[in-house]
Design a protein around this motif. Structure first.
Motif, PDB file in Angstrom:
ATOM      1  N   THR A   1      42.222  35.310  44.185  1.00  0.00           N
ATOM      2  CA  THR A   1      40.838  35.763  44.129  1.00  0.00           C
ATOM      3  C   THR A   1      40.284  35.498  42.737  1.00  0.00           C
ATOM      4  OG1 THR A   1      39.383  37.676  44.519  1.00  0.00           O
ATOM      5  CG2 THR A   1      41.454  38.095  43.385  1.00  0.00           C
ATOM      6  N   LEU A   2      38.964  35.558  42.583  1.00  0.00           N
ATOM      7  CA  LEU A   2      38.332  35.446  41.271  1.00  0.00           C
ATOM      8  C   LEU A   2      38.295  36.826  40.636  1.00  0.00           C
ATOM      9  CD1 LEU A   2      35.313  33.133  42.194  1.00  0.00           C
ATOM     10  CD2 LEU A   2      37.412  32.458  41.017  1.00  0.00           C
ATOM     11  N   TYR A   3      38.793  36.927  39.408  1.00  0.00           N
ATOM     12  CA  TYR A   3      38.936  38.222  38.749  1.00  0.00           C
ATOM     13  C   TYR A   3      37.750  38.537  37.835  1.00  0.00           C
ATOM     14  CZ  TYR A   3      43.847  38.651  40.169  1.00  0.00           C
ATOM     15  OH  TYR A   3      45.007  38.777  40.882  1.00  0.00           O
ATOM     16  N   ARG A   4      37.436  39.845  37.786  1.00  0.00           N
ATOM     17  CA  ARG A   4      36.423  40.353  36.870  1.00  0.00           C
ATOM     18  C   ARG A   4      36.966  41.640  36.234  1.00  0.00           C
ATOM     19  NH1 ARG A   4      34.185  39.442  41.765  1.00  0.00           N
ATOM     20  NH2 ARG A   4      34.042  41.660  42.194  1.00  0.00           N
ATOM     21  N   ARG A   5      36.379  42.044  35.108  1.00  0.00           N
ATOM     22  CA  ARG A   5      36.744  43.308  34.466  1.00  0.00           C
ATOM     23  C   ARG A   5      35.496  44.160  34.305  1.00  0.00           C
ATOM     24  NH1 ARG A   5      42.124  45.233  33.339  1.00  0.00           N
ATOM     25  NH2 ARG A   5      43.425  43.375  33.381  1.00  0.00           N
ATOM     26  N   LEU A   6      35.616  45.437  34.683  1.00  0.00           N
ATOM     27  CA  LEU A   6      34.548  46.407  34.497  1.00  0.00           C
ATOM     28  C   LEU A   6      34.788  47.107  33.164  1.00  0.00           C
ATOM     29  CD1 LEU A   6      32.105  48.028  35.623  1.00  0.00           C
ATOM     30  CD2 LEU A   6      33.766  49.572  36.672  1.00  0.00           C
ATOM     31  N   PHE A   7      33.850  47.003  32.237  1.00  0.00           N
ATOM     32  CA  PHE A   7      34.077  47.558  30.903  1.00  0.00           C
ATOM     33  C   PHE A   7      33.691  49.031  30.785  1.00  0.00           C
ATOM     34  CE2 PHE A   7      35.343  43.450  29.786  1.00  0.00           C
ATOM     35  CZ  PHE A   7      35.974  43.531  28.545  1.00  0.00           C
ATOM     36  N   THR A   8      33.428  49.676  31.915  1.00  0.00           N
ATOM     37  CA  THR A   8      33.261  51.126  31.922  1.00  0.00           C
ATOM     38  C   THR A   8      34.603  51.823  32.100  1.00  0.00           C
ATOM     39  OG1 THR A   8      31.133  50.785  33.012  1.00  0.00           O
ATOM     40  CG2 THR A   8      31.985  53.033  32.956  1.00  0.00           C
ATOM     41  N   THR A   9      35.429  51.298  33.019  1.00  0.00           N
ATOM     42  CA  THR A   9      36.712  51.935  33.343  1.00  0.00           C
ATOM     43  C   THR A   9      37.910  50.995  33.194  1.00  0.00           C
ATOM     44  OG1 THR A   9      36.640  51.308  35.677  1.00  0.00           O
ATOM     45  CG2 THR A   9      35.543  53.377  35.046  1.00  0.00           C
ATOM     46  N   GLY A  10      37.658  49.709  32.961  1.00  0.00           N
ATOM     47  CA  GLY A  10      38.738  48.737  32.902  1.00  0.00           C
ATOM     48  C   GLY A  10      39.187  48.241  34.253  1.00  0.00           C
ATOM     49  N   ALA A  11      38.558  48.695  35.325  1.00  0.00           N
ATOM     50  CA  ALA A  11      38.975  48.317  36.667  1.00  0.00           C
ATOM     51  C   ALA A  11      38.883  46.810  36.871  1.00  0.00           C
ATOM     52  CB  ALA A  11      38.120  49.028  37.710  1.00  0.00           C
ATOM     53  N   ILE A  12      39.827  46.292  37.642  1.00  0.00           N
ATOM     54  CA  ILE A  12      39.849  44.875  37.967  1.00  0.00           C
ATOM     55  C   ILE A  12      39.116  44.661  39.277  1.00  0.00           C
ATOM     56  CG2 ILE A  12      41.331  42.898  38.469  1.00  0.00           C
ATOM     57  CD1 ILE A  12      43.546  44.426  36.930  1.00  0.00           C
ATOM     58  N   GLY A  13      38.150  43.760  39.269  1.00  0.00           N
ATOM     59  CA  GLY A  13      37.426  43.418  40.481  1.00  0.00           C
ATOM     60  C   GLY A  13      37.872  42.059  40.979  1.00  0.00           C
ATOM     61  N   GLY A  14      37.701  41.823  42.247  1.00  0.00           N
ATOM     62  CA  GLY A  14      38.071  40.539  42.820  1.00  0.00           C
ATOM     63  C   GLY A  14      37.221  40.208  44.021  1.00  0.00           C
ATOM     64  N   GLY A  15      37.291  38.954  44.430  1.00  0.00           N
ATOM     65  CA  GLY A  15      36.538  38.518  45.588  1.00  0.00           C
ATOM     66  C   GLY A  15      35.148  38.031  45.220  1.00  0.00           C
ATOM     67  N   GLY A  16      34.447  37.537  46.203  1.00  0.00           N
ATOM     68  CA  GLY A  16      33.102  37.028  45.992  1.00  0.00           C
ATOM     69  C   GLY A  16      33.120  35.575  45.551  1.00  0.00           C
ATOM     70  N   PRO A  17      32.012  34.875  45.735  1.00  0.00           N
ATOM     71  CA  PRO A  17      31.929  33.464  45.383  1.00  0.00           C
ATOM     72  C   PRO A  17      31.674  33.260  43.893  1.00  0.00           C
ATOM     73  CG  PRO A  17      29.851  34.190  46.298  1.00  0.00           C
ATOM     74  CD  PRO A  17      30.786  35.353  46.407  1.00  0.00           C
ATOM     75  N   PRO A  18      31.952  32.054  43.372  1.00  0.00           N
ATOM     76  CA  PRO A  18      31.707  31.779  41.949  1.00  0.00           C
ATOM     77  C   PRO A  18      30.231  31.793  41.577  1.00  0.00           C
ATOM     78  CG  PRO A  18      32.366  29.784  43.100  1.00  0.00           C
ATOM     79  CD  PRO A  18      32.591  30.914  44.048  1.00  0.00           C
ATOM     80  N   GLY A  19      29.363  31.780  42.552  1.00  0.00           N
ATOM     81  CA  GLY A  19      27.933  31.836  42.266  1.00  0.00           C
ATOM     82  C   GLY A  19      27.408  33.229  42.000  1.00  0.00           C
ATOM     83  N   ASP A  20      28.223  34.269  42.201  1.00  0.00           N
ATOM     84  CA  ASP A  20      27.775  35.632  41.919  1.00  0.00           C
ATOM     85  C   ASP A  20      27.522  35.802  40.415  1.00  0.00           C
ATOM     86  OD1 ASP A  20      27.912  36.323  44.551  1.00  0.00           O
ATOM     87  OD2 ASP A  20      29.761  37.500  44.384  1.00  0.00           O
ATOM     88  N   PRO A  21      26.518  36.595  40.013  1.00  0.00           N
ATOM     89  CA  PRO A  21      26.205  36.751  38.586  1.00  0.00           C
ATOM     90  C   PRO A  21      26.878  37.972  37.952  1.00  0.00           C
ATOM     91  CG  PRO A  21      24.401  37.611  39.901  1.00  0.00           C
ATOM     92  CD  PRO A  21      25.446  37.124  40.878  1.00  0.00           C
ATOM     93  N   TYR A  22      27.601  37.730  36.872  1.00  0.00           N
ATOM     94  CA  TYR A  22      28.203  38.794  36.072  1.00  0.00           C
ATOM     95  C   TYR A  22      28.062  38.417  34.597  1.00  0.00           C
ATOM     96  CZ  TYR A  22      30.208  40.218  40.526  1.00  0.00           C
ATOM     97  OH  TYR A  22      30.358  40.601  41.832  1.00  0.00           O
ATOM     98  N   TYR A  23      28.430  39.333  33.708  1.00  0.00           N
ATOM     99  CA  TYR A  23      28.321  39.063  32.274  1.00  0.00           C
ATOM    100  C   TYR A  23      29.465  38.182  31.780  1.00  0.00           C
ATOM    101  CZ  TYR A  23      24.489  42.375  31.748  1.00  0.00           C
ATOM    102  OH  TYR A  23      23.283  42.992  31.837  1.00  0.00           O
ATOM    103  N   VAL A  24      29.280  37.627  30.577  1.00  0.00           N
ATOM    104  CA  VAL A  24      30.232  36.677  30.006  1.00  0.00           C
ATOM    105  C   VAL A  24      30.341  36.910  28.497  1.00  0.00           C
ATOM    106  CG1 VAL A  24      30.667  34.234  29.510  1.00  0.00           C
ATOM    107  CG2 VAL A  24      29.696  34.903  31.712  1.00  0.00           C
ATOM    108  N   ARG A  25      31.572  36.964  27.992  1.00  0.00           N
ATOM    109  CA  ARG A  25      31.818  37.028  26.537  1.00  0.00           C
ATOM    110  C   ARG A  25      32.994  36.106  26.232  1.00  0.00           C
ATOM    111  NH1 ARG A  25      30.544  41.565  23.219  1.00  0.00           N
ATOM    112  NH2 ARG A  25      30.977  41.116  21.026  1.00  0.00           N
ATOM    113  N   ALA A  26      32.816  35.191  25.298  1.00  0.00           N
ATOM    114  CA  ALA A  26      33.814  34.167  25.001  1.00  0.00           C
ATOM    115  C   ALA A  26      34.916  34.697  24.075  1.00  0.00           C
ATOM    116  CB  ALA A  26      33.153  32.960  24.370  1.00  0.00           C
ATOM    117  N   VAL A  27      36.079  34.074  24.185  1.00  0.00           N
ATOM    118  CA  VAL A  27      37.216  34.372  23.314  1.00  0.00           C
ATOM    119  C   VAL A  27      37.871  33.068  22.877  1.00  0.00           C
ATOM    120  CG1 VAL A  27      37.715  36.577  24.450  1.00  0.00           C
ATOM    121  CG2 VAL A  27      38.890  34.493  25.208  1.00  0.00           C
TER     122      VAL A  27
END
Length: 214
Positions: free
Chosen positions: A181-207
């Motif tokens: 699945t495609l992974y995301r991180r919620l920066f309120t609780t640290g929860a790991i999110g998954g699923g959804g298409p790559p076209g969904d909009p979320y925030y981005v911070r580079a490392v």
């Protein structure tokens, strides 16, 4: 900055020790270890390395690219190779094409790199997710799953909610990990999110990561 610190920074290999100190084009976020190598993880400064709004991961099919749980640069390179020459905004293009402080190896963080960012810079005091998969074997030292109170809110004023460098609260950030699945991180609780298409909009911070002794 002390004279000793200036001398150390001019040395061939400077190893950061303080979370949040300026280093490598951004801020030091912690250590990682993988494939027998130790790394210092750096998060970009918000003005330079956070996309100004939610954005899709990739304007292309992801396929099997992005399997690494810890190496965001490898994932980002694999996904960037899938893009056409268009100029449409997406998380992969934004991170891959960054140049900050003379560094050109920026990346969309892998999910375990995003975990280190949360542990170092948690912006608020909401209780953490206690998912069992919040352990991080690639952190150095390795870390166990979150508890409701650990990690705690950062002590760095600029990274606390409302600060100039703070991660968005109540918002998920894309990672470059695509492992079933495609992974995301919620920066309120640290929860790991998954699923959804790559076209969904979320925030981005580079490392980026730099090799260090140890």
């Amino acid at each position: 900055m002390s004279q000793l610190s200036k001398i150390l920074r001019r040395a061939s290999v400077y190893v950061p020790t303080v979370i949040g100190e300026e280093y490598g084009g951004g801020y030091f976020a912690g250590y990682m270890r993988a494939d027998g190598q130790r790394y210092a993880l750096v998060v970009a400064k918000k003005a330079d390395g956070e996309y100004p709004s939610r954005v899709s991961l990739l304007k292309a099919a992801v396929g099997s690219a992005g399997a690494s749980m810890w190496n965001g640069r490898a994932n980002t390179e694999e996904m960037y190779a899938l893009l056409d020459s268009g100029s449409a905004a997406d998380a992969i293009r934004f991170c891959y094409e960054l140049t900050i402080g003379g560094y050109t190896d920026w990346a969309l963080p892998a999910t375990q790199q995003a975990d280190l960012l949360y542990r170092a810079f948690k912006p608020g005091d909401t209780a953490n997710s206690t998912q069992s998969d919040t352990a991080n074997p690639y952190a150095d030292p390795a870390t166990g799953p979150y508890t409701a109170s650990s990690p705690s809110v950062t002590t760095l004023a600029n990274f606390k909610a409302g600060g100039s460098e703070a991660f968005q609260t109540l918002a998920q950030y894309w990672t470059s990990t695509n492992n079933i699945t495609l992974y995301r991180r919620l920066f309120t609780t640290g929860a790991i999110g998954g699923g959804g298409p790559p076209g969904d909009p979320y925030y981005v911070r580079a490392v980026r990561m730099g090799k260090i002794p140890g």
